[in-house]
Design an enzyme around this catalytic site. Structure first.
Site, PDB file in Angstrom:
ATOM      1  N   GLU A  54       0.815  -1.214   0.000  1.00 12.27           N
ATOM      2  CA  GLU A  54       0.000   0.000   0.000  1.00 12.27           C
ATOM      3  C   GLU A  54       0.850   1.268   0.000  1.00 12.27           C
ATOM      4  O   GLU A  54       0.358   2.357   0.312  1.00 12.27           O
ATOM      5  CB  GLU A  54      -0.919   0.015   1.231  1.00 12.27           C
ATOM      6  CG  GLU A  54      -1.825  -1.184   1.371  1.00 12.27           C
ATOM      7  CD  GLU A  54      -2.978  -1.192   0.388  1.00 12.27           C
ATOM      8  OE1 GLU A  54      -2.914  -0.460  -0.626  1.00 12.27           O
ATOM      9  OE2 GLU A  54      -3.942  -1.934   0.626  1.00 12.27           O
ATOM     10  N   HIS A  85      -2.681   2.989   8.454  1.00 11.71           N
ATOM     11  CA  HIS A  85      -3.740   2.241   7.771  1.00 11.71           C
ATOM     12  C   HIS A  85      -4.016   0.971   8.557  1.00 11.71           C
ATOM     13  O   HIS A  85      -3.099   0.186   8.826  1.00 11.71           O
ATOM     14  CB  HIS A  85      -3.306   1.889   6.343  1.00 11.71           C
ATOM     15  CG  HIS A  85      -4.204   0.896   5.668  1.00 11.71           C
ATOM     16  ND1 HIS A  85      -5.578   1.050   5.616  1.00 11.71           N
ATOM     17  CD2 HIS A  85      -3.936  -0.279   5.030  1.00 11.71           C
ATOM     18  CE1 HIS A  85      -6.109   0.025   4.965  1.00 11.71           C
ATOM     19  NE2 HIS A  85      -5.134  -0.793   4.605  1.00 11.71           N
ATOM     20  N   HIS A 139     -12.472  -2.355   2.802  1.00  8.72           N
ATOM     21  CA  HIS A 139     -11.033  -2.464   3.040  1.00  8.72           C
ATOM     22  C   HIS A 139     -10.656  -2.124   4.482  1.00  8.72           C
ATOM     23  O   HIS A 139     -10.213  -2.981   5.222  1.00  8.72           O
ATOM     24  CB  HIS A 139     -10.310  -1.535   2.054  1.00  8.72           C
ATOM     25  CG  HIS A 139      -8.835  -1.709   1.995  1.00  8.72           C
ATOM     26  ND1 HIS A 139      -8.090  -1.413   0.865  1.00  8.72           N
ATOM     27  CD2 HIS A 139      -7.928  -2.108   2.926  1.00  8.72           C
ATOM     28  CE1 HIS A 139      -6.809  -1.654   1.094  1.00  8.72           C
ATOM     29  NE2 HIS A 139      -6.679  -2.071   2.340  1.00  8.72           N
ATOM     30  N   HIS A 170      -7.043  -2.337   9.522  1.00  8.71           N
ATOM     31  CA  HIS A 170      -8.252  -3.096   9.220  1.00  8.71           C
ATOM     32  C   HIS A 170      -8.987  -3.353  10.538  1.00  8.71           C
ATOM     33  O   HIS A 170      -9.326  -4.486  10.865  1.00  8.71           O
ATOM     34  CB  HIS A 170      -7.907  -4.423   8.547  1.00  8.71           C
ATOM     35  CG  HIS A 170      -7.208  -4.291   7.241  1.00  8.71           C
ATOM     36  ND1 HIS A 170      -6.723  -5.371   6.536  1.00  8.71           N
ATOM     37  CD2 HIS A 170      -6.901  -3.200   6.482  1.00  8.71           C
ATOM     38  CE1 HIS A 170      -6.143  -4.973   5.409  1.00  8.71           C
ATOM     39  NE2 HIS A 170      -6.242  -3.648   5.358  1.00  8.71           N
TER      40      HIS A 170
END
Length: 246
Positions: free
Chosen positions: A83, A102, A165, A104
């Site tokens: 990413e 980032h 995502h 999840h």
């Protein structure tokens, strides 16, 4: 443009370790799972980013990948996270941002799977820069299209969801970006609970903009100045390290 302070090799080593500490603590707290998610921080004209496909508890400082912000070139024995594009593009486009997280995390990711932005359900929405946290359009993970969608969703914001995502948060420091991720997951959880009992009553834009959280965000965007209160990450003994003991 304000000149950035000169940083030493020791500063770089501390920042590399702080990135690792943040990743490990996020996993331990349940905000991330396994090898998912990634973290980066600006260091001069480069960014330092977590490598791909390596468990966080196996990371060493020398495994953190240096990458040129100008063109995405990188060096070393380890490949950057898949990413890397949105990390580089955010840092290139936003001079006010010095770190990107980032995750999840469960509730933010659940909302992203439903492609639901987070509306003004709580006054702390203002701490992310406005009266909502947008959900970026879906694009394949690691693609330029995903980076473009993330940049659009982050306009005038310090957080967004990525459709099907996860989430992204940004900050003026690594500590601020990590703290924003914890706050966003908490807000996502509260919103999901409110939806299960009929849905929240939303605040108006005027009510959001009247909140101290909104005023503080406008005075000290991206956590680059003094916080309204002590950050759970800023309270550690390391300037950029992460701790969360929820």
């Amino acid at each position: 443009m304000k000149k950035r302070p000169t940083m030493s090799p020791n500063d770089e080593l501390k920042l590399r370790q702080a990135i690792i500490d943040g990743c490990i603590e996020m996993n331990a707290a349940g905000y991330n799972q396994g090898m998912s998610g990634n973290v980066s921080a600006r260091f001069g004209d480069r960014l330092l980013i977590t490598p791909g496909s390596i468990a966080y508890d196996r990371l060493r400082a020398d495994m953190i990948v240096p990458m040129a912000i100008s063109d995405g070139s990188w060096s070393g024995a380890y490949e950057p996270s898949s990413e890397w594009r949105f990390h580089r593009d955010i840092l290139a486009a936003r001079s006010d941002v010095n770190a990107v997280v980032h995750l999840h995390s469960p509730f933010a990711t659940a909302l992203s799977m439903a492609r639901k932005p987070i509306p003004a359900c709580h006054y702390l929405i203002a701490s992310f820069g406005g009266d909502d946290v947008r959900c970026a359009d879906y694009a394949v993970n690691g693609s330029q299209a995903l980076s473009d969608a993330a940049l659009a969703a982050l306009e005038d914001r310090t957080a967004c969801l990525l459709a099907n995502h996860g989430m992204i948060t940004v900050g003026g420091t690594l500590a601020a970006a990590l703290d924003a991720a914890v706050q966003l997951e908490a807000l996502a959880r509260q919103y999901c609970i409110a939806l299960s009992i009929g849905g929240p009553v939303l605040l108006t834009r005027q009510e959001v903009e009247a909140s101290p959280a909104y005023q503080m965000q406008k005075v000290h965007p991206q956590g680059s100045g003094r916080d309204a209160g002590p950050s759970r990450f800023a309270m550690t003994g390391f300037p950029e390290s992460a701790k969360c003991n929820d």
